[in-house]
Write an enzyme that holds these catalytic residues in place. Structure first.
Site: not given
Ligand code: NI
Length: 188
Positions: A45, A50, A100-101, A142-143, A146
């Site tokens: 995701g 991000q 998370c990236l 989760h996304e 963000h």
């Molecule tokens: Ni994340």
């Protein structure tokens, strides 16, 4: 085009993102670049903040999880979510080890509801309402967070957060090893 992923500690990750207008310029190309960026980082995701864009858009593809035995009953979802609203949350509260990236090397258990109903627009600005559960609901929540400036670490208990403080500060400074392109707020 692969875009740098914004690291923990950058103010845009804590900001509430703005709605995407239906005539947003270069939307197709943006979505394409986001998928390329996510795959290269082996993510499932990725949300627009991000990649340094404070707009309400995220992508997901859970296909990559299907290869692991743990998720052999998963129906993979590859989708673009624009101006999403989670309209219902149901089922049990489940625990899952998230990453998370934007926060490489850290993984922690986060508790979230098992099932959600979400309204969103696709990249052609068609409106949808769908129900997701399991891992797909997990990634979506989760996304979606963000887009409201919430990171998975914000869901942790204060003690856990204190224990992670040094590690998180090191990430903000870029003192972390990862194999994809990132932008760090405090790297000298
Ligand atoms: Ni994340």
């Amino acid at each position: 085009m692969i875009l740098p992923i914004i690291a923990y500690g950058t103010p845009i990750l804590k900001k509430k993102a703005q709605p995407v207008p239906s005539d947003y310029p270069g939307l197709g190309e943006l979505v394409e670049n986001m998928f390329e960026t996510m795959y290269q980082a082996q993510g499932i995701g990725l949300a627009a903040p991000q990649i340094d864009l404070s707009i309400r858009l995220f992508i997901m593809d859970t296909e990559q999880l299907k290869e692991s035995e743990e998720h052999d009953d998963l129906v993979p979802v590859k989708k673009v979510f624009i101006n999403p609203e989670i309209v219902d949350r149901m089922g049990e509260e489940c625990r899952y080890n998230e990453g998370c990236l934007s926060i490489p090397t850290i993984r922690e258990d986060v508790i979230r509801p098992e099932k959600i109903v979400i309204e969103y627009y696709d990249e052609a600005f068609e409106k949808h309402e769908d129900t997701f559960d399991g891992l797909n609901a997990r990634v979506i929540q989760h996304e979606f967070d963000h887009l409201n400036g919430v990171l998975f670490t914000d869901h942790l208990k204060p003690l856990k957060k204190r224990l992670l403080k040094k590690k998180l500060e090191a990430i903000a400074k870029g003192e972390v090893k990862m194999d994809y392109k990132m932008k760090f707020p405090l790297r000298k």
